[in-house]
Design a protein around this motif. Structure first.
Motif, PDB file in Angstrom:
ATOM      1  N   ALA A  22       0.816  -1.226   0.000  1.00 47.92           N
ATOM      2  CA  ALA A  22       0.000   0.000   0.000  1.00 47.92           C
ATOM      3  C   ALA A  22       0.847   1.272   0.000  1.00 47.92           C
ATOM      4  O   ALA A  22       0.453   2.309  -0.517  1.00 47.92           O
ATOM      5  CB  ALA A  22      -0.940  -0.022   1.208  1.00 47.92           C
ATOM      6  N   GLY A  23       2.060   1.204   0.551  1.00 42.52           N
ATOM      7  CA  GLY A  23       2.915   2.396   0.633  1.00 42.52           C
ATOM      8  C   GLY A  23       3.318   2.940  -0.723  1.00 42.52           C
ATOM      9  O   GLY A  23       3.574   4.135  -0.876  1.00 42.52           O
ATOM     10  N   GLU A  27       1.655   8.021  -2.121  1.00 37.10           N
ATOM     11  CA  GLU A  27       1.910   9.352  -2.714  1.00 37.10           C
ATOM     12  C   GLU A  27       1.002   9.598  -3.922  1.00 37.10           C
ATOM     13  O   GLU A  27       1.095  10.631  -4.572  1.00 37.10           O
ATOM     14  CB  GLU A  27       3.402   9.491  -3.071  1.00 37.10           C
ATOM     15  N   THR A  32      -2.884   4.055   3.165  1.00 31.99           N
ATOM     16  CA  THR A  32      -2.450   2.670   3.388  1.00 31.99           C
ATOM     17  C   THR A  32      -3.421   1.999   4.364  1.00 31.99           C
ATOM     18  O   THR A  32      -4.291   2.669   4.948  1.00 31.99           O
ATOM     19  CB  THR A  32      -1.037   2.661   4.015  1.00 31.99           C
ATOM     20  N   TYR A  66     -15.722  -0.580  -0.473  1.00 25.72           N
ATOM     21  CA  TYR A  66     -15.028  -0.846  -1.736  1.00 25.72           C
ATOM     22  C   TYR A  66     -15.397   0.164  -2.816  1.00 25.72           C
ATOM     23  O   TYR A  66     -14.540   0.573  -3.608  1.00 25.72           O
ATOM     24  CB  TYR A  66     -15.280  -2.293  -2.195  1.00 25.72           C
ATOM     25  N   PRO A 209       9.588   4.400   4.646  1.00 20.18           N
ATOM     26  CA  PRO A 209       9.995   5.454   5.599  1.00 20.18           C
ATOM     27  C   PRO A 209      10.162   4.923   7.024  1.00 20.18           C
ATOM     28  O   PRO A 209      10.822   5.521   7.852  1.00 20.18           O
ATOM     29  CB  PRO A 209       8.850   6.471   5.539  1.00 20.18           C
ATOM     30  N   ALA A 226       8.565   5.879  -1.451  1.00 18.30           N
ATOM     31  CA  ALA A 226       8.683   5.183  -2.739  1.00 18.30           C
ATOM     32  C   ALA A 226       8.891   6.172  -3.881  1.00 18.30           C
ATOM     33  O   ALA A 226       9.798   5.997  -4.711  1.00 18.30           O
ATOM     34  CB  ALA A 226       7.417   4.356  -2.971  1.00 18.30           C
TER      35      ALA A 226
HETATM   36  C1  BV8 Z   1      -4.251 -16.993   3.137  1.00 23.65           C
HETATM   37  C2  BV8 Z   1      -7.095  -7.383  -0.524  1.00 23.65           C
HETATM   38  C3  BV8 Z   1      -4.319 -19.293   2.949  1.00 23.65           C
HETATM   39  C4  BV8 Z   1      -8.362  -6.866   0.029  1.00 23.65           C
HETATM   40  C5  BV8 Z   1      -5.655  -8.036   1.325  1.00 23.65           C
HETATM   41  C6  BV8 Z   1      -5.722 -16.230  10.883  1.00 23.65           C
HETATM   42  C7  BV8 Z   1      -6.865 -16.545  10.157  1.00 23.65           C
HETATM   43  C8  BV8 Z   1      -6.886 -16.546   8.765  1.00 23.65           C
HETATM   44  C9  BV8 Z   1      -5.733 -16.209   8.081  1.00 23.65           C
HETATM   45  C10 BV8 Z   1      -4.617 -15.882   8.828  1.00 23.65           C
HETATM   46  C11 BV8 Z   1      -4.579 -15.894  10.203  1.00 23.65           C
HETATM   47  N1  BV8 Z   1      -3.329 -15.520  10.602  1.00 23.65           N
HETATM   48  C12 BV8 Z   1      -2.569 -15.263   9.528  1.00 23.65           C
HETATM   49  C13 BV8 Z   1      -3.333 -15.498   8.459  1.00 23.65           C
HETATM   50  C14 BV8 Z   1      -2.944 -15.347   7.132  1.00 23.65           C
HETATM   51  C15 BV8 Z   1      -3.470 -13.987   6.661  1.00 23.65           C
HETATM   52  C16 BV8 Z   1      -2.555 -12.919   7.216  1.00 23.65           C
HETATM   53  O1  BV8 Z   1      -1.462 -12.773   6.762  1.00 23.65           O
HETATM   54  N2  BV8 Z   1      -3.024 -12.167   8.243  1.00 23.65           N
HETATM   55  C17 BV8 Z   1      -2.167 -11.137   8.791  1.00 23.65           C
HETATM   56  C18 BV8 Z   1      -3.028  -9.981   9.301  1.00 23.65           C
HETATM   57  C19 BV8 Z   1      -1.324 -11.738   9.910  1.00 23.65           C
HETATM   58  N3  BV8 Z   1      -3.396 -14.041   5.224  1.00 23.65           N
HETATM   59  C20 BV8 Z   1      -4.468 -14.430   4.522  1.00 23.65           C
HETATM   60  O2  BV8 Z   1      -5.561 -14.642   4.996  1.00 23.65           O
HETATM   61  C21 BV8 Z   1      -4.194 -14.617   3.046  1.00 23.65           C
HETATM   62  N4  BV8 Z   1      -4.718 -15.881   2.625  1.00 23.65           N
HETATM   63  O3  BV8 Z   1      -3.433 -17.068   4.023  1.00 23.65           O
HETATM   64  O4  BV8 Z   1      -4.805 -18.064   2.535  1.00 23.65           O
HETATM   65  C22 BV8 Z   1      -5.419 -19.973   3.644  1.00 23.65           C
HETATM   66  C23 BV8 Z   1      -6.710 -19.886   3.131  1.00 23.65           C
HETATM   67  C24 BV8 Z   1      -7.716 -20.578   3.766  1.00 23.65           C
HETATM   68  C25 BV8 Z   1      -7.434 -21.279   4.917  1.00 23.65           C
HETATM   69  C26 BV8 Z   1      -6.135 -21.314   5.434  1.00 23.65           C
HETATM   70  C27 BV8 Z   1      -5.124 -20.650   4.788  1.00 23.65           C
HETATM   71  C28 BV8 Z   1      -4.885 -13.544   2.253  1.00 23.65           C
HETATM   72  C29 BV8 Z   1      -4.261 -12.209   2.574  1.00 23.65           C
HETATM   73  C30 BV8 Z   1      -4.810 -11.167   1.603  1.00 23.65           C
HETATM   74  C31 BV8 Z   1      -5.762 -10.265   2.323  1.00 23.65           C
HETATM   75  N5  BV8 Z   1      -6.204  -9.215   1.392  1.00 23.65           N
HETATM   76  N6  BV8 Z   1      -6.023  -7.125   0.404  1.00 23.65           N
HETATM   77  C32 BV8 Z   1      -8.376  -5.368   0.042  1.00 23.65           C
HETATM   78  O5  BV8 Z   1      -7.413  -4.713  -0.378  1.00 23.65           O
HETATM   79  O6  BV8 Z   1      -9.386  -4.831   0.504  1.00 23.65           O
HETATM   80  S1  BV8 Z   1      -4.410  -7.698   2.396  1.00 23.65           S
HETATM   81  C33 BV8 Z   1      -4.215  -6.040   2.436  1.00 23.65           C
HETATM   82  O7  BV8 Z   1      -3.542  -5.730   3.623  1.00 23.65           O
HETATM   83  C34 BV8 Z   1      -3.305  -5.543   1.360  1.00 23.65           C
HETATM   84  O8  BV8 Z   1      -3.503  -6.182   0.146  1.00 23.65           O
HETATM   85  C35 BV8 Z   1      -1.948  -5.740   1.930  1.00 23.65           C
HETATM   86  O9  BV8 Z   1      -1.455  -6.999   1.592  1.00 23.65           O
HETATM   87  C36 BV8 Z   1      -2.195  -5.728   3.404  1.00 23.65           C
HETATM   88  C37 BV8 Z   1      -1.648  -4.466   3.983  1.00 23.65           C
HETATM   89  O10 BV8 Z   1      -0.277  -4.581   3.844  1.00 23.65           O
HETATM   90  P1  BV8 Z   1       0.594  -3.419   3.200  1.00 23.65           P
HETATM   91  O11 BV8 Z   1       0.353  -3.374   1.742  1.00 23.65           O
HETATM   92  O12 BV8 Z   1       1.955  -3.673   3.674  1.00 23.65           O
HETATM   93  O13 BV8 Z   1       0.012  -2.090   3.784  1.00 23.65           O
HETATM   94  P2  BV8 Z   1       0.222  -1.509   5.246  1.00 23.65           P
HETATM   95  O14 BV8 Z   1      -0.724  -0.380   5.372  1.00 23.65           O
HETATM   96  O15 BV8 Z   1       0.212  -2.628   6.244  1.00 23.65           O
HETATM   97  O16 BV8 Z   1       1.727  -0.951   5.223  1.00 23.65           O
HETATM   98  C38 BV8 Z   1       2.040   0.116   4.362  1.00 23.65           C
HETATM   99  C39 BV8 Z   1       3.527   0.314   4.469  1.00 23.65           C
HETATM  100  O17 BV8 Z   1       3.884   1.372   3.597  1.00 23.65           O
HETATM  101  C40 BV8 Z   1       4.002   0.696   5.853  1.00 23.65           C
HETATM  102  O18 BV8 Z   1       5.124  -0.074   6.216  1.00 23.65           O
HETATM  103  C41 BV8 Z   1       4.380   2.188   5.708  1.00 23.65           C
HETATM  104  O19 BV8 Z   1       5.492   2.525   6.521  1.00 23.65           O
HETATM  105  C42 BV8 Z   1       4.764   2.237   4.263  1.00 23.65           C
HETATM  106  N7  BV8 Z   1       4.623   3.546   3.625  1.00 23.65           N
HETATM  107  C43 BV8 Z   1       3.776   4.547   3.945  1.00 23.65           C
HETATM  108  N8  BV8 Z   1       3.960   5.580   3.075  1.00 23.65           N
HETATM  109  C44 BV8 Z   1       4.935   5.196   2.207  1.00 23.65           C
HETATM  110  C45 BV8 Z   1       5.357   3.900   2.550  1.00 23.65           C
HETATM  111  N9  BV8 Z   1       6.311   3.245   1.878  1.00 23.65           N
HETATM  112  C46 BV8 Z   1       6.882   3.879   0.838  1.00 23.65           C
HETATM  113  N10 BV8 Z   1       6.531   5.128   0.441  1.00 23.65           N
HETATM  114  C47 BV8 Z   1       5.570   5.809   1.095  1.00 23.65           C
HETATM  115  N11 BV8 Z   1       5.222   7.043   0.701  1.00 23.65           N
END
Ligand code: BV8
Length: 235
Positions: A22-23, A27, A32, A66, A209, A226
């Motif tokens: 998302a980061g 911009e 995010t 959405y 960052p 980014a």
């Molecule tokens: C799966 C689409 C296998 C939707 C998204 C318990 C129960 C069930 C599952 C789990 C569980 N525990 C763990 C899991 C697995 C789970 C998971 O990982 N959970 C996490 C919370 C621990 N994963 C899943 O469920 C995945 N599927 O495992 O399937 C399975 C299936 C069935 C049965 C068993 C197993 C599916 C995961 C996908 C979820 N969908 N998105 C939508 O968008 O609405 S996830 C969504 O959140 C995003 O797509 C993204 O992946 C995530 C957020 O992450 P980031 O992109 O990193 O964003 P974030 O805001 O966190 O960070 C932004 C970063 O940018 C920061 O670090 C910030 O500092 C930085 N930033 C800010 N500004 C800037 C910058 N960087 C650069 N430049 C800048 N200017």
């Protein structure tokens, strides 16, 4: 920011995999997920709404979230990071974009063959479940089957698109460099992609960052945004 050893590696690089989160769209004005939990969507908790259960429980609320995000993404413009990655794709033998984002901005910047690990906000698909009539009232429906539609994204607890991870992991094994750009490196299995690179002796550069779960393991962890840092890597 970019030390001599990284500059030298970049000069020798012809095959890159870039994992983005998302980061990379921050911009472009798209909040995010972390911001969303504090920001304008504070009452739309992704962890609660970005699930099939959340949709079946509150389909209108999920659709509202959405629809807002779809409109925001449609109005947003790709930023310098998206554009630099698209340019790199033209210059190098390979620059594979593997994104967690669903906003479609990499494609709008001109990147081809983008692997969308979590689907795409601008597409719908029919649900297989039956919703009670009062819940399904005035929800968008599939014109062919009449089934209620949902956004074509991967929710928490759902499998990723067939072959997406396999394609990303095999590309890493033949790459010279992996970038992790704008991701908190928490969500699985996407977060395992840079770790797979490290296990295969492929250098990893993080651009963020803030520090993340990946920062201490990455070969370079560049503290910057980014849109500022990625064009410097491509220059
Ligand atoms: C799966 C689409 C296998 C939707 C998204 C318990 C129960 C069930 C599952 C789990 C569980 N525990 C763990 C899991 C697995 C789970 C998971 O990982 N959970 C996490 C919370 C621990 N994963 C899943 O469920 C995945 N599927 O495992 O399937 C399975 C299936 C069935 C049965 C068993 C197993 C599916 C995961 C996908 C979820 N969908 N998105 C939508 O968008 O609405 S996830 C969504 O959140 C995003 O797509 C993204 O992946 C995530 C957020 O992450 P980031 O992109 O990193 O964003 P974030 O805001 O966190 O960070 C932004 C970063 O940018 C920061 O670090 C910030 O500092 C930085 N930033 C800010 N500004 C800037 C910058 N960087 C650069 N430049 C800048 N200017």
């Amino acid at each position: 920011m970019i030390d001599k050893s990284l500059q030298q590696l970049l000069r020798q690089t012809s095959n890159i995999v870039a994992l983005t989160g998302a980061g990379v769209s921050a911009e472009s004005g798209i909040p995010t997920f972390r911001d969303a939990q504090q920001g304008m969507w504070a009452n739309f908790d992704p962890m609660e709404l970005a699930t099939l259960e959340g949709f079946l429980r509150q389909p209108h609320k999920v659709w509202d979230w959405y629809q807002q995000r779809r409109e925001m993404a449609a109005k947003a413009q790709p930023n310098a990071a998206h554009l630099a990655l698209a340019e790199w794709q033209e210059q190098l033998e390979q620059c594979l974009i593997v994104t967690q984002n669903v906003d479609g901005l990499h494609q709008r910047a001109g990147s081809l063959h983008v692997i969308e690990l979590h689907g795409n906000l601008h597409r719908d698909r029919p649900i297989s479940q039956q919703l009670p009539a009062e819940k399904a009232a005035d929800l968008p429906r599939c014109p062919e089957t009449g089934n209620v539609l949902r956004p074509d994204v991967v929710w928490f607890g759902e499998m990723l698109p067939e072959g997406a991870m396999e394609q990303a992991l095999s590309a890493i094994e033949v790459s010279d460099l992996v970038l992790s750009i704008g991701t908190s490196a928490v969500v699985q299995p996407a977060a395992s992609i840079p770790l797979h690179a490290l296990e295969n002796g492929v250098p990893v550069v993080e651009i963020n960052p803030e520090t993340t779960e990946l920062s201490s393991a990455a070969d370079w962890s560049l503290r910057g945004s980014a849109a500022d840092v990625v064009p410097q890597l491509v220059a």
